[in-house]
Design a protein around this motif. Structure first.
Motif, PDB file in Angstrom:
ATOM      1  N   ALA A 162      34.518  42.487  28.381  1.00  0.00           N
ATOM      2  CA  ALA A 162      35.386  42.568  27.200  1.00  0.00           C
ATOM      3  C   ALA A 162      36.071  43.940  27.127  1.00  0.00           C
ATOM      4  O   ALA A 162      37.269  44.034  26.865  1.00  0.00           O
ATOM      5  CB  ALA A 162      34.564  42.322  25.937  1.00  0.00           C
ATOM      6  N   ALA A 163      35.293  45.006  27.397  1.00  0.00           N
ATOM      7  CA  ALA A 163      35.872  46.358  27.339  1.00  0.00           C
ATOM      8  C   ALA A 163      36.900  46.552  28.444  1.00  0.00           C
ATOM      9  O   ALA A 163      37.953  47.153  28.229  1.00  0.00           O
ATOM     10  CB  ALA A 163      34.758  47.395  27.462  1.00  0.00           C
ATOM     11  N   PHE A 164      36.601  46.011  29.633  1.00  0.00           N
ATOM     12  CA  PHE A 164      37.564  46.105  30.733  1.00  0.00           C
ATOM     13  C   PHE A 164      38.832  45.330  30.368  1.00  0.00           C
ATOM     14  O   PHE A 164      39.946  45.740  30.696  1.00  0.00           O
ATOM     15  CB  PHE A 164      36.957  45.562  32.024  1.00  0.00           C
ATOM     16  N   GLY A 165      38.643  44.205  29.678  1.00  0.00           N
ATOM     17  CA  GLY A 165      39.786  43.407  29.227  1.00  0.00           C
ATOM     18  C   GLY A 165      40.702  44.184  28.298  1.00  0.00           C
ATOM     19  O   GLY A 165      41.894  43.898  28.216  1.00  0.00           O
ATOM     20  N   ALA A 166      40.124  45.177  27.594  1.00  0.00           N
ATOM     21  CA  ALA A 166      40.935  45.966  26.665  1.00  0.00           C
ATOM     22  C   ALA A 166      41.832  46.964  27.377  1.00  0.00           C
ATOM     23  O   ALA A 166      42.704  47.566  26.757  1.00  0.00           O
ATOM     24  CB  ALA A 166      40.023  46.693  25.682  1.00  0.00           C
ATOM     25  N   ILE A 167      41.600  47.160  28.676  1.00  0.00           N
ATOM     26  CA  ILE A 167      42.479  48.077  29.418  1.00  0.00           C
ATOM     27  C   ILE A 167      43.200  47.386  30.563  1.00  0.00           C
ATOM     28  O   ILE A 167      44.069  47.963  31.201  1.00  0.00           O
ATOM     29  CB  ILE A 167      41.691  49.286  29.984  1.00  0.00           C
ATOM     30  N   SER A 168      42.827  46.140  30.848  1.00  0.00           N
ATOM     31  CA  SER A 168      43.434  45.431  31.974  1.00  0.00           C
ATOM     32  C   SER A 168      43.664  43.973  31.619  1.00  0.00           C
ATOM     33  O   SER A 168      42.827  43.353  30.965  1.00  0.00           O
ATOM     34  CB  SER A 168      42.509  45.512  33.190  1.00  0.00           C
ATOM     35  N   GLY A 169      44.783  43.441  32.068  1.00  0.00           N
ATOM     36  CA  GLY A 169      45.077  42.037  31.792  1.00  0.00           C
ATOM     37  C   GLY A 169      44.771  41.129  32.963  1.00  0.00           C
ATOM     38  O   GLY A 169      45.124  39.959  32.952  1.00  0.00           O
ATOM     39  N   SER A 170      44.120  41.664  33.997  1.00  0.00           N
ATOM     40  CA  SER A 170      43.888  40.863  35.205  1.00  0.00           C
ATOM     41  C   SER A 170      42.431  40.454  35.325  1.00  0.00           C
ATOM     42  O   SER A 170      41.544  41.311  35.422  1.00  0.00           O
ATOM     43  CB  SER A 170      44.314  41.669  36.437  1.00  0.00           C
ATOM     44  N   SER A 171      42.168  39.143  35.335  1.00  0.00           N
ATOM     45  CA  SER A 171      40.794  38.663  35.438  1.00  0.00           C
ATOM     46  C   SER A 171      40.209  38.933  36.823  1.00  0.00           C
ATOM     47  O   SER A 171      39.019  39.218  36.954  1.00  0.00           O
ATOM     48  CB  SER A 171      40.729  37.174  35.110  1.00  0.00           C
ATOM     49  N   ALA A 172      41.052  38.865  37.861  1.00  0.00           N
ATOM     50  CA  ALA A 172      40.555  39.112  39.222  1.00  0.00           C
ATOM     51  C   ALA A 172      40.113  40.570  39.362  1.00  0.00           C
ATOM     52  O   ALA A 172      39.066  40.859  39.955  1.00  0.00           O
ATOM     53  CB  ALA A 172      41.629  38.785  40.239  1.00  0.00           C
ATOM     54  N   ALA A 173      40.897  41.500  38.783  1.00  0.00           N
ATOM     55  CA  ALA A 173      40.525  42.924  38.829  1.00  0.00           C
ATOM     56  C   ALA A 173      39.236  43.140  38.065  1.00  0.00           C
ATOM     57  O   ALA A 173      38.365  43.910  38.502  1.00  0.00           O
ATOM     58  CB  ALA A 173      41.649  43.771  38.238  1.00  0.00           C
ATOM     59  N   ALA A 174      39.090  42.448  36.928  1.00  0.00           N
ATOM     60  CA  ALA A 174      37.871  42.581  36.130  1.00  0.00           C
ATOM     61  C   ALA A 174      36.665  42.066  36.913  1.00  0.00           C
ATOM     62  O   ALA A 174      35.612  42.713  36.948  1.00  0.00           O
ATOM     63  CB  ALA A 174      38.027  41.815  34.820  1.00  0.00           C
ATOM     64  N   ALA A 175      36.834  40.904  37.554  1.00  0.00           N
ATOM     65  CA  ALA A 175      35.722  40.322  38.332  1.00  0.00           C
ATOM     66  C   ALA A 175      35.332  41.235  39.489  1.00  0.00           C
ATOM     67  O   ALA A 175      34.135  41.423  39.768  1.00  0.00           O
ATOM     68  CB  ALA A 175      36.120  38.938  38.846  1.00  0.00           C
ATOM     69  N   ALA A 176      36.335  41.821  40.156  1.00  0.00           N
ATOM     70  CA  ALA A 176      36.052  42.710  41.296  1.00  0.00           C
ATOM     71  C   ALA A 176      35.314  43.959  40.816  1.00  0.00           C
ATOM     72  O   ALA A 176      34.332  44.390  41.432  1.00  0.00           O
ATOM     73  CB  ALA A 176      37.354  43.094  41.991  1.00  0.00           C
ATOM     74  N   THR A 177      35.763  44.540  39.691  1.00  0.00           N
ATOM     75  CA  THR A 177      35.126  45.753  39.173  1.00  0.00           C
ATOM     76  C   THR A 177      33.694  45.464  38.728  1.00  0.00           C
ATOM     77  O   THR A 177      32.767  46.220  39.026  1.00  0.00           O
ATOM     78  CB  THR A 177      35.947  46.312  37.987  1.00  0.00           C
ATOM     79  N   LEU A 178      33.516  44.339  38.021  1.00  0.00           N
ATOM     80  CA  LEU A 178      32.171  43.980  37.555  1.00  0.00           C
ATOM     81  C   LEU A 178      31.246  43.679  38.736  1.00  0.00           C
ATOM     82  O   LEU A 178      30.056  44.014  38.704  1.00  0.00           O
ATOM     83  CB  LEU A 178      32.240  42.759  36.632  1.00  0.00           C
ATOM     84  N   SER A 179      31.798  43.063  39.790  1.00  0.00           N
ATOM     85  CA  SER A 179      30.978  42.753  40.969  1.00  0.00           C
ATOM     86  C   SER A 179      30.450  44.031  41.602  1.00  0.00           C
ATOM     87  O   SER A 179      29.323  44.074  42.090  1.00  0.00           O
ATOM     88  CB  SER A 179      31.796  42.000  42.019  1.00  0.00           C
ATOM     89  N   THR A 180      31.292  45.074  41.596  1.00  0.00           N
ATOM     90  CA  THR A 180      30.899  46.339  42.220  1.00  0.00           C
ATOM     91  C   THR A 180      29.848  47.061  41.389  1.00  0.00           C
ATOM     92  O   THR A 180      28.927  47.655  41.938  1.00  0.00           O
ATOM     93  CB  THR A 180      32.147  47.250  42.348  1.00  0.00           C
ATOM     94  N   SER A 181      29.997  46.982  40.061  1.00  0.00           N
ATOM     95  CA  SER A 181      29.106  47.791  39.228  1.00  0.00           C
ATOM     96  C   SER A 181      27.869  47.025  38.750  1.00  0.00           C
ATOM     97  O   SER A 181      26.748  47.536  38.836  1.00  0.00           O
ATOM     98  CB  SER A 181      29.882  48.339  38.030  1.00  0.00           C
ATOM     99  N   SER A 182      28.045  45.791  38.261  1.00  0.00           N
ATOM    100  CA  SER A 182      26.916  45.153  37.584  1.00  0.00           C
ATOM    101  C   SER A 182      26.054  44.265  38.479  1.00  0.00           C
ATOM    102  O   SER A 182      24.846  44.161  38.243  1.00  0.00           O
ATOM    103  CB  SER A 182      27.401  44.368  36.370  1.00  0.00           C
ATOM    104  N   VAL A 183      26.644  43.627  39.486  1.00  0.00           N
ATOM    105  CA  VAL A 183      25.824  42.736  40.333  1.00  0.00           C
ATOM    106  C   VAL A 183      24.711  43.515  41.051  1.00  0.00           C
ATOM    107  O   VAL A 183      23.539  43.110  40.992  1.00  0.00           O
ATOM    108  CB  VAL A 183      26.700  41.924  41.330  1.00  0.00           C
ATOM    109  N   PRO A 184      25.021  44.662  41.713  1.00  0.00           N
ATOM    110  CA  PRO A 184      23.928  45.390  42.369  1.00  0.00           C
ATOM    111  C   PRO A 184      22.825  45.794  41.378  1.00  0.00           C
ATOM    112  O   PRO A 184      21.641  45.688  41.680  1.00  0.00           O
ATOM    113  CB  PRO A 184      24.625  46.628  42.946  1.00  0.00           C
ATOM    114  N   ALA A 185      23.229  46.209  40.165  1.00  0.00           N
ATOM    115  CA  ALA A 185      22.228  46.627  39.166  1.00  0.00           C
ATOM    116  C   ALA A 185      21.351  45.449  38.760  1.00  0.00           C
ATOM    117  O   ALA A 185      20.125  45.580  38.647  1.00  0.00           O
ATOM    118  CB  ALA A 185      22.939  47.208  37.951  1.00  0.00           C
TER     119      ALA A 185
END
Lengths: 428, 197
Positions: A104-127
């Protein structure tokens, strides 16, 4: 008959892998040729495509794209997950909930779902995996959380809908806020229900010390600043969406400059990526002008509206039928293609049935969100799979509970339009 | 389908066309990028001047709408195509036999190339007429109209030529898959040079 030929040609070209814009140009030209001969075709080609990009609101597209590119470059978005997780990780499923809130917070700075998914994959999936979360559970959360960028302002899909429909773009952007919050809560609720049914999906995490929690608040600053610059200014009526988008891009540029990550190479890359995505959308608008003119000349949309009116069906039955159609289209097409193919036909129908175009825009975006996580072409799932190197089939298996929850939420929003329309009605 | 080296005069012509178009596209993307930067900085400054000191840049709106916006979108069209950045539905095409998919793509790009040439021709004509008539936009500054028409013509004509180039490459690829690598992707330029040597 000519309408049918035009649509068949368009679908054939899309299936053949011809770019959507070119498909619209060719199919529209074939239709115009059949409808009025070479003179009509040459007349439309000589005027329509050269004047199609004359809307002031178009500027919001490159500006919001540039804002997102700068924020990704700054690396601030990557630190966001850790900052949110510091507050939630001690709960069972807390890292999953942090992923939804980060989406949701990423959505507030970006309108691209693919960019959001890529960023979340890098940060949250490993954690999540490091903390013992099941793989399909973790990737499912990331895939669905990435879709929030399509709804929470600034959403490129919502702006595109506004350009196609002529609905007020400021109102549309603000209309996405409450449904965006509801989608975030729905994802969190789904996570909790899934864990209650199967506690092995996610263990309880460790509690973060207060020093870490307080330090995490620093990350919130840039996001609050951009959210205020963009959504705050639009909501209060201080600035138009175009002005807010330029200020948002400028703010993101200054934040990235301050972060020290703005090299010459990534500055150039951010600009080129912005130009390429803007051109992709711009060419679709240019070519859709030809196809749209063809549809207008045939009077197909007016005929459809008249036939539906004469059918005597309840507007709600027609709406459910349209929603199912969007869910099916979402399995095969991306959101921009769905919007360009359907809105010129559906919008006159929807308004003739007495529904609000702003509300319908949000419903369509919500339906398209489902499309980008469902097989066979769920874009977000492919992005998550590619970044995490977890098989696509496994990611798809983790998405179904969220799809079900999403459909229930869409039904609720369809039944209660005021959920969407309340906030825009309070705008200055 | 043959996969032997793609060489000969046709390969040289396609490569030369690719290089010429790449140069035009590189110029186009630089101008488009500068336009995007101008949009950000000048619109931002305009907003601040308007709301803080009540003194907006009165010339900016016309300049933005007639030159900057058009340059930022139209001049990036062909670069985007050359980098396969335009939206396409791959799902069904990927299930087709490769020669059939290449042939359909070739036909699609040829048709769109011809239609875009017609659009570009009209834009060139309008630009010349505006130049001869010395047409200007009414406003604080009398901006010449022919420049905005010329920007559209440039963007559309380069895109049309790139479509024709793609079409030729796809046609060749139906009988020689090695030519598929000469479609004109900039990041595949090294492969393309190797193929045509």
């Amino acid at each position: 008959m000519n309408v049918l030929i035009g649509i068949v040609v368009l679908l054939g070209l899309l299936a053949a892998g011809v770019p959507v814009a070119f498909g619209l140009l060719i199919a529209g030209s074939v239709g115009l040729l059949l409808q009025g001969g070479p003179d009509l075709l040459l007349g439309i080609l000589g005027t329509g495509p050269t004047s199609a990009l004359n809307s002031y609101e178009l500027i919001t597209i490159p500006m919001f794209l540039l804002m997102a590119e700068f924020m990704v470059t700054s690396g601030i978005s990557l630190t966001l997950f850790n900052a949110i997780a510091a507050w939630t990780r001690s709960w069972r499923g807390g890292l999953g909930i942090a992923t939804a809130v980060t989406g949701a917070a990423f959505g507030a700075i970006s309108g691209s779902s693919a960019a959001a998914a890529a960023t979340l994959s890098t940060s949250s999936v490993p954690a999540m995996l490091q903390n013992g979360y099941e793989r399909k559970f973790a990737t499912g959360i990331v895939s669905i959380s990435g879709t929030l960028a399509m709804l929470i302002p600034p959403s490129i899909a919502i702006i595109f809908y506004g350009l196609l429909s002529g609905a007020n773009i400021g109102q549309l952007l603000i209309a996405g806020i409450v449904p965006g919050i509801l989608v975030t809560l729905t994802i969190a609720l789904t996570i909790r229900i899934m864990i209650r049914l199967n506690p092995s999906l996610a263990p309880v995490g460790s509690k973060a010390p207060w020093a870490e929690k307080l330090a995490s608040l620093k990350v919130a600053g840039p996001f609050m600043l951009l959210f205020g610059l963009v959504t705050g200014l639009i909501y209060t009526g201080i600035a138009t969406p175009v002005e807010a988008s330029a200020l948002g891009a400028l703010g993101a540029f200054l934040l990235t400059l301050k972060s020290g990550k703005l090299t010459r190479a990534n500055f150039r890359l951010a600009l080129i990526k912005t130009c390429v995505t803007s051109a992709m959308i711009g060419l679709i608008i240019v070519c859709a002008n030809v196809f749209g003119t063809f549809l207008t000349i045939t009077g197909a949309t007016q005929d459809l509206v008249a036939q539906v009116a004469a059918s005597g069906w309840s507007p709600w039955v027609i709406l459910v039928f349209i929603a199912v159609l969007y869910l099916i289209l979402g399995c095969f097409l991306d959101q921009i293609s769905i919007l360009i193919l359907t809105i010129p036909i559906m919008l006159p129908l929807i308004t003739s049935l007495g529904f609000d175009p702003v509300w319908f825009g949000v419903v369509v975006i919500l339906l398209a969100e489902v499309g980008i996580v469902t097989p066979p072409v769920g874009l977000n799932v492919f992005v998550v799979s590619k970044v995490t190197r977890i098989p696509v089939e496994e990611v798809f298996r983790g998405i179904w509970p969220h799809v079900l929850a999403h459909v229930i939420l869409i039904a609720f929003i369809m039944a209660f339009p005021s959920v969407v329309l309340w906030l825009p009605s309070k705008m200055s | 389908m043959s996969t032997q080296r793609f060489s000969g005069s046709l390969a040289v012509i396609l490569m030369a066309l690719h290089r010429s178009l790449s140069l035009l596209e590189a110029i186009g993307i630089v101008v488009a990028s500068l336009g995007i930067l101008m949009m950000m900085f000048v619109t931002g400054v305009d907003v601040i001047l308007r709301y803080v000191v009540s003194s907006p840049l009165t010339w900016w709106y016309d300049f933005l709408m007639n030159y900057v916006l058009l340059a930022s979108f139209y001049l990036a069209f062909s670069y985007t195509l050359a980098h396969h950045g335009h939206l396409a539905v791959d799902f069904f095409a990927s299930k087709l036999p490769r020669p059939a998919a290449f042939l359909m793509s070739a036909a699609g790009f040829l048709a769109s190339g011809i239609l875009l040439l017609l659009v570009g021709h009209s834009a060139v004509h309008e630009s010349i007429v505006s130049f001869i008539n010395d047409d200007v936009l009414a406003g604080v500054i009398l901006w010449p109209v022919w420049i905005s028409k010329a920007l559209v013509a440039w963007g559309i004509l380069v895109l049309a030529l790139r479509s024709v180039h793609f079409s030729a490459c796809y046609f060749v690829a139906t009988v020689n898959e090695a030519a598929f690598h000469s479609i004109g992707l900039a990041r595949r330029l090294d492969e393309l040079e190797e193929v045509t040597q």
